[in-house]
Design a protein around this motif. Structure first.
Motif, PDB file in Angstrom:
ATOM      1  N   ALA A 132       0.835  -1.212   0.000  1.00 49.93           N
ATOM      2  CA  ALA A 132       0.000   0.000   0.000  1.00 49.93           C
ATOM      3  C   ALA A 132       0.860   1.249   0.000  1.00 49.93           C
ATOM      4  O   ALA A 132       0.569   2.228  -0.717  1.00 49.93           O
ATOM      5  CB  ALA A 132      -0.926  -0.011   1.217  1.00 49.93           C
ATOM      6  N   GLU A 133       1.935   1.263   0.793  1.00 49.56           N
ATOM      7  CA  GLU A 133       2.829   2.423   0.855  1.00 49.56           C
ATOM      8  C   GLU A 133       3.511   2.661  -0.482  1.00 49.56           C
ATOM      9  O   GLU A 133       3.655   3.808  -0.938  1.00 49.56           O
ATOM     10  CB  GLU A 133       3.877   2.234   1.952  1.00 49.56           C
ATOM     11  CG  GLU A 133       3.321   2.273   3.363  1.00 49.56           C
ATOM     12  CD  GLU A 133       2.857   0.902   3.841  1.00 49.56           C
ATOM     13  OE1 GLU A 133       2.683  -0.015   2.999  1.00 49.56           O
ATOM     14  OE2 GLU A 133       2.659   0.744   5.059  1.00 49.56           O
ATOM     15  N   VAL A 134       3.923   1.574  -1.109  1.00 51.61           N
ATOM     16  CA  VAL A 134       4.604   1.700  -2.398  1.00 51.61           C
ATOM     17  C   VAL A 134       3.644   2.235  -3.452  1.00 51.61           C
ATOM     18  O   VAL A 134       3.983   3.145  -4.224  1.00 51.61           O
ATOM     19  CB  VAL A 134       5.184   0.332  -2.832  1.00 51.61           C
ATOM     20  CG1 VAL A 134       5.632   0.373  -4.287  1.00 51.61           C
ATOM     21  CG2 VAL A 134       6.349  -0.047  -1.933  1.00 51.61           C
ATOM     22  N   ARG A 135       2.462   1.685  -3.495  1.00 53.44           N
ATOM     23  CA  ARG A 135       1.485   2.150  -4.488  1.00 53.44           C
ATOM     24  C   ARG A 135       1.132   3.625  -4.254  1.00 53.44           C
ATOM     25  O   ARG A 135       0.958   4.390  -5.207  1.00 53.44           O
ATOM     26  CB  ARG A 135       0.232   1.284  -4.441  1.00 53.44           C
ATOM     27  CG  ARG A 135       0.483  -0.146  -4.928  1.00 53.44           C
ATOM     28  CD  ARG A 135      -0.803  -0.852  -5.266  1.00 53.44           C
ATOM     29  NE  ARG A 135      -0.597  -2.272  -5.519  1.00 53.44           N
ATOM     30  CZ  ARG A 135      -0.112  -2.788  -6.629  1.00 53.44           C
ATOM     31  NH1 ARG A 135       0.269  -1.980  -7.608  1.00 53.44           N
ATOM     32  NH2 ARG A 135       0.027  -4.093  -6.781  1.00 53.44           N
ATOM     33  N   ALA A 136       1.053   4.034  -2.987  1.00 57.86           N
ATOM     34  CA  ALA A 136       0.749   5.437  -2.673  1.00 57.86           C
ATOM     35  C   ALA A 136       1.891   6.344  -3.124  1.00 57.86           C
ATOM     36  O   ALA A 136       1.663   7.433  -3.658  1.00 57.86           O
ATOM     37  CB  ALA A 136       0.511   5.597  -1.173  1.00 57.86           C
ATOM     38  N   ALA A 137       3.128   5.900  -2.922  1.00 56.84           N
ATOM     39  CA  ALA A 137       4.288   6.702  -3.318  1.00 56.84           C
ATOM     40  C   ALA A 137       4.378   6.856  -4.828  1.00 56.84           C
ATOM     41  O   ALA A 137       4.822   7.893  -5.333  1.00 56.84           O
ATOM     42  CB  ALA A 137       5.565   6.065  -2.778  1.00 56.84           C
ATOM     43  N   LEU A 138       3.937   5.836  -5.563  1.00 62.00           N
ATOM     44  CA  LEU A 138       4.040   5.869  -7.015  1.00 62.00           C
ATOM     45  C   LEU A 138       2.796   6.461  -7.690  1.00 62.00           C
ATOM     46  O   LEU A 138       2.776   6.588  -8.917  1.00 62.00           O
ATOM     47  CB  LEU A 138       4.278   4.448  -7.548  1.00 62.00           C
ATOM     48  CG  LEU A 138       5.656   3.854  -7.253  1.00 62.00           C
ATOM     49  CD1 LEU A 138       5.721   2.406  -7.710  1.00 62.00           C
ATOM     50  CD2 LEU A 138       6.761   4.675  -7.901  1.00 62.00           C
ATOM     51  N   LYS A 139       1.813   6.824  -6.901  1.00 57.91           N
ATOM     52  CA  LYS A 139       0.595   7.393  -7.477  1.00 57.91           C
ATOM     53  C   LYS A 139       0.929   8.704  -8.196  1.00 57.91           C
ATOM     54  O   LYS A 139       1.520   9.615  -7.633  1.00 57.91           O
ATOM     55  CB  LYS A 139      -0.437   7.646  -6.380  1.00 57.91           C
ATOM     56  CG  LYS A 139      -1.790   8.082  -6.920  1.00 57.91           C
ATOM     57  CD  LYS A 139      -2.807   8.212  -5.806  1.00 57.91           C
ATOM     58  CE  LYS A 139      -4.163   8.617  -6.368  1.00 57.91           C
ATOM     59  NZ  LYS A 139      -5.195   8.738  -5.301  1.00 57.91           N
ATOM     60  N   GLY A 140       0.569   8.777  -9.443  1.00 58.96           N
ATOM     61  CA  GLY A 140       0.849   9.970 -10.238  1.00 58.96           C
ATOM     62  C   GLY A 140       2.256  10.014 -10.810  1.00 58.96           C
ATOM     63  O   GLY A 140       2.606  10.957 -11.520  1.00 58.96           O
ATOM     64  N   ALA A 141       3.087   9.015 -10.502  1.00 58.07           N
ATOM     65  CA  ALA A 141       4.465   8.992 -11.008  1.00 58.07           C
ATOM     66  C   ALA A 141       4.477   8.615 -12.481  1.00 58.07           C
ATOM     67  O   ALA A 141       3.711   7.759 -12.931  1.00 58.07           O
ATOM     68  CB  ALA A 141       5.309   8.012 -10.205  1.00 58.07           C
ATOM     69  N   SER A 142       5.355   9.245 -13.228  1.00 61.36           N
ATOM     70  CA  SER A 142       5.507   8.914 -14.646  1.00 61.36           C
ATOM     71  C   SER A 142       6.883   8.307 -14.932  1.00 61.36           C
ATOM     72  O   SER A 142       7.145   7.832 -16.033  1.00 61.36           O
ATOM     73  CB  SER A 142       5.311  10.162 -15.507  1.00 61.36           C
ATOM     74  OG  SER A 142       6.217  11.185 -15.109  1.00 61.36           O
ATOM     75  N   VAL A 143       7.755   8.323 -13.925  1.00 58.27           N
ATOM     76  CA  VAL A 143       9.111   7.786 -14.068  1.00 58.27           C
ATOM     77  C   VAL A 143       9.172   6.426 -13.384  1.00 58.27           C
ATOM     78  O   VAL A 143       8.917   6.306 -12.185  1.00 58.27           O
ATOM     79  CB  VAL A 143      10.156   8.740 -13.452  1.00 58.27           C
ATOM     80  CG1 VAL A 143      11.554   8.137 -13.554  1.00 58.27           C
ATOM     81  CG2 VAL A 143      10.110  10.090 -14.141  1.00 58.27           C
ATOM     82  N   THR A 144       9.489   5.400 -14.157  1.00 59.76           N
ATOM     83  CA  THR A 144       9.587   4.046 -13.631  1.00 59.76           C
ATOM     84  C   THR A 144      10.996   3.783 -13.115  1.00 59.76           C
ATOM     85  O   THR A 144      11.912   4.594 -13.309  1.00 59.76           O
ATOM     86  CB  THR A 144       9.264   3.013 -14.723  1.00 59.76           C
ATOM     87  OG1 THR A 144      10.279   3.101 -15.748  1.00 59.76           O
ATOM     88  CG2 THR A 144       7.893   3.271 -15.326  1.00 59.76           C
ATOM     89  N   ALA A 145      11.172   2.637 -12.483  1.00 58.98           N
ATOM     90  CA  ALA A 145      12.509   2.240 -12.022  1.00 58.98           C
ATOM     91  C   ALA A 145      13.465   2.127 -13.210  1.00 58.98           C
ATOM     92  O   ALA A 145      14.644   2.500 -13.130  1.00 58.98           O
ATOM     93  CB  ALA A 145      12.433   0.909 -11.271  1.00 58.98           C
ATOM     94  N   GLU A 146      12.959   1.611 -14.316  1.00 62.49           N
ATOM     95  CA  GLU A 146      13.774   1.494 -15.525  1.00 62.49           C
ATOM     96  C   GLU A 146      14.193   2.871 -16.031  1.00 62.49           C
ATOM     97  O   GLU A 146      15.363   3.088 -16.392  1.00 62.49           O
ATOM     98  CB  GLU A 146      12.983   0.757 -16.608  1.00 62.49           C
ATOM     99  CG  GLU A 146      13.752   0.554 -17.897  1.00 62.49           C
ATOM    100  CD  GLU A 146      12.923  -0.161 -18.943  1.00 62.49           C
ATOM    101  OE1 GLU A 146      13.474  -0.414 -20.035  1.00 62.49           O
ATOM    102  OE2 GLU A 146      11.741  -0.450 -18.680  1.00 62.49           O
TER     103      GLU A 146
END
Length: 202
Positions: A132-146
């Motif tokens: 849940a924390e990870v999904r919340a942190a990535l919400k709205g993110a456009s930059v992936t780990a790659e």
């Protein structure tokens, strides 16, 4: 009736990186012969030697592994092809890339990738509870780990990329190593892929 026992032992010379010993035992009369061959694989010993050197560091090993040709971004791509989901981290560890993937249903997987070929060496399901924390942190993110790994590669050989999901400074953290062993930490934005020196990096 007496039986004569003859035991012959042949020891092979040590090979580079460890020895392989072969023992041959022969017992009995003329028509009663038994042979046993044993080969000791030294791969585990080499792995233990590397892991014991972590404090001193495994920096050179990580740089050598990265020099195998497969970049952090390529390792992430290979891991996601094998296990679809969201890559949250990638790190060179014990001679292979380990990519953590958050799959559907909040299931975590660690996928190991060969640094020289990009092939999947194995995958395992992990017990993690911070989906849940990870999904919340990535919400709205456009930059992936790659994307973060590709951006940080401009600063050196990327040996790890990881999501920082704590506090207000959320983003990707990347570590690079130079051929001389110097390491640097970088922060990569979640929306712009801008790379800045990590403020905690001394």
């Amino acid at each position: 009736m007496k039986r004569n026992i003859v035991i012959a032992v042949v020891t092979a010379a040590a090979l580079v990186g460890g020895g392989t010993a072969t023992a041959l035992a022969v017992a009995g009369d003329d028509d009663d012969t038994t042979s046993v061959t044993r080969t000791d694989d030294d791969r585990d010993d080499r792995g233990e030697d590397r892991s014991d050197d972590r404090d001193g560091d495994d920096d050179d090993g990580a740089v050598r592994a990265a020099a195998g040709g497969v970049t952090a971004a390529e390792a992430i791509t290979a891991a996601l092809k094998h296990t679809p989901g969201t890559a949250v981290s990638a790190e060179l560890d014990d001679g292979s890339w380990e990519v953590d993937v958050l799959a559907g249903g909040d299931t975590w997987h660690t996928v190991r990738i060969a640094p020289d070929s990009g092939k999947v060496l194995g995958a395992q399901k992990d017990d993690e509870d911070d989906a849940a924390e990870v999904r919340a942190a990535l919400k709205g993110a456009s930059v992936t780990a790659e994307d973060a790994a590709k951006a940080a590669a401009a600063k050196g050989t990327v040996v790890s990329v990881d999501l920082d999901d704590d506090g207000d400074g959320r983003g990707w953290e990347a570590e690079t190593r130079a051929s001389g062993g110097d390491e640097r930490d970088w922060s990569v934005g979640l929306t712009t892929a801008s790379v800045t020196a990590d403020r905690d990096d001394d």
